[in-house]
Scaffold this motif. Sequence first.
Motif, PDB file in Angstrom:
ATOM      1  N   LEU A  29       0.820  -1.209   0.000  1.00 46.03           N
ATOM      2  CA  LEU A  29       0.000   0.000   0.000  1.00 46.03           C
ATOM      3  C   LEU A  29       0.855   1.261   0.000  1.00 46.03           C
ATOM      4  N   GLY A  30       2.099   1.143   0.441  1.00 49.60           N
ATOM      5  CA  GLY A  30       3.004   2.290   0.443  1.00 49.60           C
ATOM      6  C   GLY A  30       3.358   2.781  -0.955  1.00 49.60           C
ATOM      7  N   TYR A  31       3.052   1.960  -1.973  1.00 51.91           N
ATOM      8  CA  TYR A  31       3.305   2.364  -3.362  1.00 51.91           C
ATOM      9  C   TYR A  31       2.595   3.679  -3.673  1.00 51.91           C
ATOM     10  N   LEU A  32       1.399   3.881  -3.116  1.00 49.18           N
ATOM     11  CA  LEU A  32       0.633   5.085  -3.389  1.00 49.18           C
ATOM     12  C   LEU A  32       1.359   6.337  -2.900  1.00 49.18           C
ATOM     13  N   GLN A  33       1.828   6.322  -1.681  1.00 50.28           N
ATOM     14  CA  GLN A  33       2.495   7.498  -1.118  1.00 50.28           C
ATOM     15  C   GLN A  33       3.820   7.767  -1.816  1.00 50.28           C
ATOM     16  N   ARG A  34       4.592   6.701  -2.077  1.00 46.46           N
ATOM     17  CA  ARG A  34       5.900   6.899  -2.714  1.00 46.46           C
ATOM     18  C   ARG A  34       5.770   7.522  -4.102  1.00 46.46           C
ATOM     19  N   ASN A  35       4.631   7.270  -4.762  1.00 45.93           N
ATOM     20  CA  ASN A  35       4.447   7.775  -6.127  1.00 45.93           C
ATOM     21  C   ASN A  35       3.456   8.936  -6.199  1.00 45.93           C
ATOM     22  N   ASN A  36       3.150   9.533  -5.008  1.00 43.35           N
ATOM     23  CA  ASN A  36       2.277  10.715  -4.958  1.00 43.35           C
ATOM     24  C   ASN A  36       0.936  10.479  -5.654  1.00 43.35           C
ATOM     25  N   ILE A  37       0.343   9.307  -5.382  1.00 43.55           N
ATOM     26  CA  ILE A  37      -0.927   8.942  -5.999  1.00 43.55           C
ATOM     27  C   ILE A  37      -2.042   9.089  -4.978  1.00 43.55           C
ATOM     28  N   SER A  38      -3.051   9.880  -5.342  1.00 43.85           N
ATOM     29  CA  SER A  38      -4.227  10.055  -4.497  1.00 43.85           C
ATOM     30  C   SER A  38      -5.334   9.125  -4.959  1.00 43.85           C
ATOM     31  N   VAL A  39      -6.203   8.731  -4.006  1.00 39.25           N
ATOM     32  CA  VAL A  39      -7.354   7.885  -4.314  1.00 39.25           C
ATOM     33  C   VAL A  39      -8.602   8.757  -4.237  1.00 39.25           C
ATOM     34  N   LEU A  40      -9.408   8.767  -5.313  1.00 39.00           N
ATOM     35  CA  LEU A  40     -10.571   9.646  -5.398  1.00 39.00           C
ATOM     36  C   LEU A  40     -11.811   8.835  -5.730  1.00 39.00           C
ATOM     37  N   ASN A  41     -12.961   9.333  -5.249  1.00 40.18           N
ATOM     38  CA  ASN A  41     -14.213   8.719  -5.689  1.00 40.18           C
ATOM     39  C   ASN A  41     -14.651   9.367  -6.995  1.00 40.18           C
ATOM     40  N   ASP A  42     -15.792   8.931  -7.539  1.00 37.94           N
ATOM     41  CA  ASP A  42     -16.200   9.428  -8.842  1.00 37.94           C
ATOM     42  C   ASP A  42     -16.619  10.896  -8.812  1.00 37.94           C
ATOM     43  N   ALA A  43     -16.766  11.467  -7.623  1.00 38.26           N
ATOM     44  CA  ALA A  43     -17.068  12.890  -7.503  1.00 38.26           C
ATOM     45  C   ALA A  43     -15.807  13.721  -7.311  1.00 38.26           C
ATOM     46  N   GLY A  44     -14.642  13.074  -7.277  1.00 38.61           N
ATOM     47  CA  GLY A  44     -13.383  13.783  -7.133  1.00 38.61           C
ATOM     48  C   GLY A  44     -12.954  14.015  -5.697  1.00 38.61           C
ATOM     49  N   ARG A  45     -13.672  13.429  -4.711  1.00 39.09           N
ATOM     50  CA  ARG A  45     -13.309  13.594  -3.304  1.00 39.09           C
ATOM     51  C   ARG A  45     -12.254  12.576  -2.915  1.00 39.09           C
TER      52      ARG A  45
END
Length: 537
Positions: free
Chosen positions: A378-394
């Motif tokens: 799961l640390g892959y997201l932070q290391r690559n500056n990837i945000s998780v968003l819902n379909d409304a952009g939140r």
Amino acid sequence: MTSAKGLTPLIVVMGTLLSMMASALAAQDASPVANALAEQLSTQEDMLQDFYAVRQGRPAWQEAETVGSFAAALRSLAADGLNPQDYRPDALVAAHRQLGGEGSAPVDQARFDLQASRVLLTALRHLQRGKVDPHQIDTDWEVPIDAPPLDLAAVSRAVDAQRVEQAFALVRPSAVPYERLRAGLARYRYIARLGGWPSLPPLAQPLRPGDLNEQVPLLRERLEIGDDMDVKVAELFAGVTPRDTDSRRYDERLVAAVKRFQQRHLLEVDGIVGPRTLEALNVPVAERIDQIRVNLERARWLLHGLPETFVLVDIAGYRVSYFRPDGTTWQSRIVVGRPYRRTPSLRSEITHLTVNPTWTIPPTIRREDVLPKIRRDLGYLQRNNISVLNDAGRELDPHSIDWQNPGNVMLRQDAGPDNPLGQVVIRFPNDHMVYLHDTPAQQLFSRDQRAISSGCIRVENVMTLVQLLLDDTDTQRDIRALVAKGETRNVPLERHVPVILHYWTARVGEEGELAFRPDIYDRDDELLDALDRPLTW
């Protein structure tokens, strides 16, 4: 007194009346064949009806000389890579000869006339727009074929003058690349008639500059036939070609010829005859002829109605060209999609730029590349500056997601030096979510084979291209100043610029030489099969 301005409608009316009178007189004096034609025309396709309309119902193919000149013109279509036998020139001549005897019924002569005209119009369409419908072999095809309408009056005059080849010249693409491909086809067919070029046997080890090898004379012969050897004018007049006294020596001149060959075939230009260079040298001339033919067909799909200013992406050639309003052309190397994530052929318009872009990871890459990495760590997201968003952009908490079944969450990578899109993206509407963009992986442009992206086109020196687009569309922006601000923003162009993504495996080089490319997407064979499939009448 009638004014000059008032004469215009009068002239139009008089012209119309004269035309109607001429048509009425023609109808009164119509031959039995013309009458039979008129009876049959109502059930024919629109183009055929239009052709005879411009002829005022006159038959076109009653004279043996006219049919003979037509047959000769059909045979000449081989020069365009088409198969003359598709149009059955010999059968047309034989059928007309058979109708020449006494007792031939007007209805049969009319039927022949219609069939010959149908062949003519089919050949014209094939020469103008291509024989093969690209949608039949590429479900993702998005490039409209914008060939102009046929000038049927000019075609009719060419038929009456027994110069059908003039009608063919009217519709054949007039672009210089097409004419050069035709010239290349003639050249390679001449080589084939002379027996082709020799095939080189396998080498025990790569041939390097200065080596002595028994195969060197054969290599020299192969390159001389292919016009890769360079003989200076002074040496031609002297009647000698200086080279090492030992003909087995892989000397400097031959090394230079190999490098030219490698350049033309998108191989590593190192002068070493290794396995890949040897394989390209041993492609038979017949296969090169077929390669030219399929690219002539692609040219017929594309080389009509091109604007003066546009961006052309040559997918198989790994190159982008920007044809500027001032007549100059800017070019650069590109990276394109892998064979299993192909860059599509399409035609669109560049509408805007995105500076310091974020990257919303496309569904295929998300599913096949990114999700497996997230599931492992799961640390892959932070290391690559990837945000998780819902379909409304939140934005969502990654720990709250079931990554085995994440649903429709979006993954977005922030702008920055590691973003795969680099500092700028060139946007154009299309259904494939592809675009031209920068990349932090600049080292990839040094590779000879560059089909390694996920479909989008990475452009070397893209900042130069972007500034040219801004300047040429009167969009008053400095791209480097915009990037320096660090903000993610869209910059609309004041005028849209057409962009074409197309696939060529044979094209004409800057000096008029033919350049061949690997068929990275395995498209040539399918197109060749369709091109050679006999027509049914």
